[in-house]
Design a protein around this motif. Sequence first.
Motif, short mmCIF file in Angstrom:
data_model
loop_
_atom_site.label_atom_id
_atom_site.label_comp_id
_atom_site.label_asym_id
_atom_site.label_seq_id
_atom_site.Cartn_x
_atom_site.Cartn_y
_atom_site.Cartn_z
N CYS A 245 0.83 -1.21 0.00
CA CYS A 245 0.00 0.00 0.00
C CYS A 245 0.86 1.26 0.00
N TRP A 246 1.86 1.29 0.86
CA TRP A 246 2.70 2.49 0.99
C TRP A 246 3.55 2.75 -0.26
N ASN A 247 3.81 1.71 -1.03
CA ASN A 247 4.69 1.87 -2.19
C ASN A 247 3.93 1.87 -3.52
N ASN A 248 2.60 2.01 -3.47
CA ASN A 248 1.84 1.89 -4.70
C ASN A 248 1.40 3.24 -5.28
N SER A 249 2.04 4.32 -4.85
CA SER A 249 1.70 5.65 -5.39
C SER A 249 2.98 6.44 -5.65
N ASN A 250 2.95 7.24 -6.70
CA ASN A 250 4.09 8.13 -6.98
C ASN A 250 3.85 9.54 -6.47
N GLY A 251 2.78 9.71 -5.68
CA GLY A 251 2.38 11.04 -5.24
C GLY A 251 3.41 11.77 -4.40
N ASN A 252 4.09 11.07 -3.49
CA ASN A 252 5.04 11.73 -2.59
C ASN A 252 6.42 11.93 -3.21
N SER A 253 6.66 11.39 -4.39
CA SER A 253 7.98 11.43 -5.00
C SER A 253 8.35 12.80 -5.54
N GLY A 254 7.33 13.64 -5.76
CA GLY A 254 7.59 14.94 -6.41
C GLY A 254 7.71 14.82 -7.91
N ALA A 255 7.42 13.62 -8.46
CA ALA A 255 7.60 13.38 -9.90
C ALA A 255 6.75 14.33 -10.74
N TYR A 256 5.51 14.55 -10.32
CA TYR A 256 4.61 15.42 -11.09
C TYR A 256 5.12 16.85 -11.10
N ALA A 257 5.52 17.38 -9.94
CA ALA A 257 6.01 18.76 -9.86
C ALA A 257 7.31 18.93 -10.66
N ALA A 393 15.11 12.72 -12.49
CA ALA A 393 13.90 13.45 -12.88
C ALA A 393 14.06 14.02 -14.30
N PRO A 394 12.96 14.14 -15.02
CA PRO A 394 11.57 13.83 -14.63
C PRO A 394 11.15 12.40 -14.98
N ARG A 395 12.01 11.66 -15.72
CA ARG A 395 11.61 10.30 -16.09
C ARG A 395 12.13 9.31 -15.05
N PHE A 396 11.30 8.93 -14.11
CA PHE A 396 11.68 7.98 -13.09
C PHE A 396 11.26 6.57 -13.55
N LEU A 397 12.03 5.99 -14.46
CA LEU A 397 11.68 4.68 -15.00
C LEU A 397 11.55 3.63 -13.90
N LYS A 398 12.56 3.59 -13.02
CA LYS A 398 12.52 2.60 -11.93
C LYS A 398 11.37 2.89 -10.98
N GLY A 399 11.13 4.15 -10.70
CA GLY A 399 10.08 4.53 -9.76
C GLY A 399 8.69 4.15 -10.25
N PHE A 400 8.37 4.52 -11.49
CA PHE A 400 7.03 4.21 -12.02
C PHE A 400 6.84 2.71 -12.20
N THR A 401 7.90 2.01 -12.62
CA THR A 401 7.80 0.56 -12.80
C THR A 401 7.56 -0.14 -11.46
N PHE A 402 8.34 0.26 -10.44
CA PHE A 402 8.19 -0.34 -9.12
C PHE A 402 6.80 -0.06 -8.54
N THR A 403 6.30 1.15 -8.75
CA THR A 403 4.98 1.51 -8.22
C THR A 403 3.88 0.67 -8.87
N ALA A 404 3.98 0.46 -10.18
CA ALA A 404 3.00 -0.38 -10.87
C ALA A 404 3.05 -1.81 -10.34
N CYS A 405 4.25 -2.33 -10.11
CA CYS A 405 4.39 -3.69 -9.56
C CYS A 405 3.82 -3.78 -8.15
N SER A 406 4.00 -2.73 -7.35
CA SER A 406 3.44 -2.72 -5.99
C SER A 406 1.92 -2.74 -6.02
N GLY A 407 1.33 -1.98 -6.94
CA GLY A 407 -0.12 -1.97 -7.07
C GLY A 407 -0.67 -3.34 -7.45
N PHE A 408 0.00 -4.02 -8.38
CA PHE A 408 -0.42 -5.36 -8.79
C PHE A 408 -0.26 -6.34 -7.63
#
Length: 472
Positions: A245-257, A393-408
Amino acid sequence: MAYIVKYLSQQNIVNTYIGGLREDINMQGNDLVDTQIMFSIGHIVFQIPFMYILYAWPLSYVLPGLEIGWAILTCCAALVKNANQLKAVRFLTGSLEAPAYIAYHALFASWYKASTGEISRRAGIYYLGQYLGLLTSGLLSGAIARSLGGVGGYAAWQWIFMIDGFICLFVAFLGFYMIPGTPQDCYSAFLTDDDIRVARRRMKADQKSSKPRENPTKQFFDLKIWKKIFSSWHFYVLALWNTFCWNNSNGNSGAYALWLKSLTNTDGTPRYGEGQVQDMTALTPGLGLIWLILVCSFADLFQSRWGAILFSQVFNVLGNVLLAVWYIPEGAKWFAFCLQYFGWAMAPVLYSWQGDICRRDIRERNVILVSMNMVAQQSTAWISKLVWATVEAPRFLKGFTFTACSGFSLCIWTMLVLYLYKREEKAHAQENGIIIYDSSKQDLEEVQRNLETDSVERVEEIVVDTEKSDKN
């Protein structure tokens, strides 16, 4: 309001970073993510004593007192001169904010029935504070950057910290007046004695355990309860569940900003001017309010917590997969970032479910609540260093991939929790008012007579306990 100001305080580090903090105190390389990690370390370590404090101390005084402390530290962050000082202040701020989320969930579990669909929406309303805090932080930071930069000799980022601190301080003093404690230790200006008695009976009927009147410390440190905790599937399965749950979002990473800040016009100039990036960061948490209401309402209205979790993760995984691919039209990236808070929209459902799973013993409930939160949060401290390095930044390939895997993985693990929960509820079927018997070996009328006798004895016991509790 308490959760709004928590995230107002927590998120301001990203808004100040893109608003001049980096240049003024010479932050370089991964200083941003390192500062966020220091906050997380303080947050994790100081949850340990709250296994006991949530059980034994009056939260109506503890929580506002801690809020006063972190409000003062937020103001102090405006005076830092270098990255090391900022890390130290953020570590202390994280330490005082440690129990904020888990303490309120402990309060929810003490007042609302988990068995009737009451709690998910109410926990969701509290969780709205996270998105409102993120949204408000962006809008407030943008307004400050445009209007207060340089006023009184302070930079815009310094004003952001100071104003956030003053808001936190105001809400902290309100907390002394508004937080009621638990039904067993209630100090509310809004509830009558009859209201409190009704609350106690409701929790009794929902099989909710409560703190004893005598020797709570001795009972908390009873070796039997600790053996029970560490020998149960609750501790291990729920801890890993919450980690996903804690690792299934990229919200706190600052990626969007950071992505917004990287956008340029055709002539190479930044697309968004002073304060505009901060304003734009309010978009995704604003949409997150809608996702949160949808998911929590799904859980209560359809009486399906597991369904609500899976529903949220379909959109969450989709968004992170698109961002991991990255080389897609800009409109698709906007769409993907707009889904980023679907990841955490199910968090109130998960935490409410934990309160139901562990409802029969308040000591176990609080210990596992804190433990699973600590295990999950400590994972973000070192995983963020690995997959959300600021220099990528801004392309966090590892970050977005890991987050998708956590959600699954969260979806798969939720089905395991559902299976174990149903198995345990079946073992306690009689307590839940469900009769399970083998018709080839037992006579139904005999079973019913035995149950009636047991029910009368149990009701008498509850009445006696309630009368004692009311007198106290």
